[in-house]
Design an enzyme around this catalytic site. Structure first.
Site, PDB file in Angstrom:
ATOM      1  N   SER A  96       0.851  -1.176   0.000  1.00  0.00           N
ATOM      2  CA  SER A  96       0.000   0.000   0.000  1.00  0.00           C
ATOM      3  C   SER A  96       0.897   1.240   0.000  1.00  0.00           C
ATOM      4  CB  SER A  96      -0.963  -0.043   1.186  1.00  0.00           C
ATOM      5  OG  SER A  96      -2.014   0.879   1.013  1.00  0.00           O
ATOM      6  N   ASP A 144      -8.260  -5.296  -6.450  1.00  0.00           N
ATOM      7  CA  ASP A 144      -7.915  -4.250  -5.478  1.00  0.00           C
ATOM      8  C   ASP A 144      -8.105  -2.877  -6.129  1.00  0.00           C
ATOM      9  OD1 ASP A 144      -6.829  -2.599  -3.548  1.00  0.00           O
ATOM     10  OD2 ASP A 144      -4.748  -3.130  -4.037  1.00  0.00           O
ATOM     11  N   HIS A 174      -6.066  -6.421  -1.905  1.00  0.00           N
ATOM     12  CA  HIS A 174      -5.030  -5.513  -1.448  1.00  0.00           C
ATOM     13  C   HIS A 174      -3.929  -6.239  -0.675  1.00  0.00           C
ATOM     14  CE1 HIS A 174      -3.804  -1.378  -0.887  1.00  0.00           C
ATOM     15  NE2 HIS A 174      -3.758  -1.496   0.425  1.00  0.00           N
TER      16      HIS A 174
END
Length: 512
Positions: free
Chosen positions: A193, A449, A474
């Protein structure tokens, strides 16, 4: 959009009110739950002894590395400022071969780290294979890596990705000296991320320190109006690979359309009852909070598909939304929200816009979980990333507007809308957006995602590579492997492992 809804939104804007005060709060709760679930899986993985030998780990009392703190300059770019803060980190030496073994750096982001960041995960499995020293570094201003006055306006501007990268460079020097490392001990960094972006950017900006990088689910392109997020949500809800269908997507859209119409008509009593609001809705700000909280339930399920159990998946969502016995699509959304609240152990949902602003304004430091005030500041000062729903392709509420998000930047941090756009432009110019022009980076993304829309999705060169995993969400590749992982994920992990092996085995053109 129905004419009545359009008319009401225009009326609210004409009166000088934001159509959606602040994005929903449920996503923060979901992120907290995901962090807890990941740590529990890591704990179970370690305690289960999966491939951990006594020779590698030593005696049980030395299993868990201890947290340590390293003094960092508060401002790396102004040497006249002598202020410091203590950055938390962990080191695991149990798998390391000092004579030439690499260093695997796990980069923290918008939440606290724990000792399990050097005990379990994809990077730890790879460290076992390649005999690496494991180092995990918590991001400045998150977790315990912050001074007691760090969240006030005077100090908040020291929170930035550039300062964070400088922290990593200082940590590199400290670890290299402490463990007597040489150029033979190549560094590879890992992150997922926002830390995935940091991983790529550390390699990009400090190539003399970092040999290679794995950037998982990394949104390296900053964007003010992140409309693509909910476009991916729409596609994911339609994707049969993960249990979605076009009918599911259409039903979700119809349910949120009904919510929007009720909001436009001011039918707050019914909405408060059906979605179990903690207190009465008071004005457009609270209306926006409710719409955002409902949207978060769907967005969170898509983004973290499978992370929170079998009833928090796209397949489960679509089965529930297809259940005609529950009534119209609106009633099915009521049931979906009730299912979410039960899973999160919530008696009611806080839809107060003013309470949300108060929490963002709070300067109380919490050395655990995600840093809400910190991360929202970073979106205002660097990235944008505002997940709006103002286009026809969005299946959620039209009350998710860009204006509402940038209004919060002004109200909480004094950052104007034009300044946010300028910050986003600078970030992309500084790092190169999704064309970073680096080398020895592999960008790993799951195609369901929503964040993958801002990452690198095609190979940029022979050593700046992209890997898109079918049917995964994710940061899925970063978790410890589990029985039932899809073949696409298993194959992706094998590709990552082989690529790192290739990068580590290559000999330099000239003697070191």
């Amino acid at each position: 959009m129905e004419p009545l809804v359009v008319a009401m939104l225009l009326l609210l804007l004409a009166r000088g009110h934001s159509a959606l005060g602040l994005g929903g709060r449920n996503m923060w709760l979901i992120k907290e739950k995901v962090l807890q679930a990941r740590e529990q899986r890591a704990r179970d993985h370690v305690r289960g002894g999966q491939r951990w030998s006594s020779a590698a780990l030593g005696s049980a009392q030395h299993l868990e590395p201890q947290e340590e703190f390293f003094p960092q300059p508060l401002d790396h770019f102004n040497r006249q400022n002598n202020a410091t803060y203590k950055q938390r980190y962990w080191v695991n030496t149990k798998l390391w071969e000092p004579q030439g073994g690499p260093v695997f750096l796990y980069i923290g982001g918008e939440g606290a780290l724990t000792t399990y960041s050097v005990l379990a995960g994809e990077h730890v499995d790879l460290a076992r294979k390649y005999r690496a020293l494991l180092v995990a570094v918590e991001h400045r201003y998150y977790g315990a890596s912050i001074n007691p006055d760090g969240l006030n306006h005077r100090n908040l501007h020291f929170l930035s990705s550039q300062q964070a990268l400088a922290d990593l460079a200082m940590m590199h020097a400290f670890i290299s000296h402490r463990y007597n490392l040489s150029k033979l001990n190549k560094w590879i960094c890992f992150g997922g991320s926002y830390p995935g972006s940091l991983s790529a950017w550390f390699r990009l900006k400090f190539p003399h320190l970092v040999h290679a990088a794995v950037a998982s689910s990394a949104p390296v392109r900053a964007q003010l109006d992140f409309t693509a997020y909910n476009k991916v949500v729409s596609r994911s809800l339609s994707n049969p690979v993960v249990g979605g269908s076009p009918e599911c997507r259409a039903t979700v859209g119809a349910a949120f359309g009904a919510v929007d119409e009720m909001l436009a008509r001011g039918e707050s009593a019914a909405l408060e009852r059906d979605f179990r609001s903690c207190r009465p809705l008071d004005g457009s700000g609270d209306y926006g909070q409710l719409a955002g909280n409902l949207a978060d339930v769907v967005m969170g399920i898509v983004q973290y598909n499978h992370e929170l159990g079998i009833d928090a998946t796209i397949a489960h969502l679509c089965r529930l939304m297809a259940n005609t016995r529950l009534g119209a699509p609106y009633r099915r959304l009521v049931a979906l929200n009730a299912n979410y609240m039960e899973r999160m152990s919530l008696n009611c949902t806080d839809n107060s816009y003013q309470r949300a602003l108060e929490e963002l304004r709070s300067e109380v430091v919490k050395p655990y979980g995600v840093g809400e005030r910190q991360w929202y500041y970073q979106t205002c000062a660097e990235f944008g990333y505002y997940q709006t729903c103002e286009d026809e392709g969005c299946p959620l509420s039209r009350w998710l507007t860009l204006r509402s998000e940038v209004d919060v930047c002004a109200q909480v941090f004094g950052i104007s809308a034009s300044s946010v756009q300028g910050a986003v432009d600078f970030t992309n110019d500084y790092y190169g957006a999704d064309r970073p022009k680096a080398s020895r980076i592999i960008f790993v993304n799951g195609d369901i995602d929503p964040w993958h829309a801002l990452s690198v999705l095609r190979n940029q060169s022979r050593s700046e590579l992209a890997l898109v995993i079918n049917g995964t969400a994710h940061c899925a590749n970063m978790n410890p492997p589990e029985t039932g992982d899809p073949l696409s994920l298993q194959h992706a992990r094998q590709i990552i492992e082989e690529q790192i092996g290739d990068w580590l085995s290559r000999r330099p053109l000239y003697p070191l």
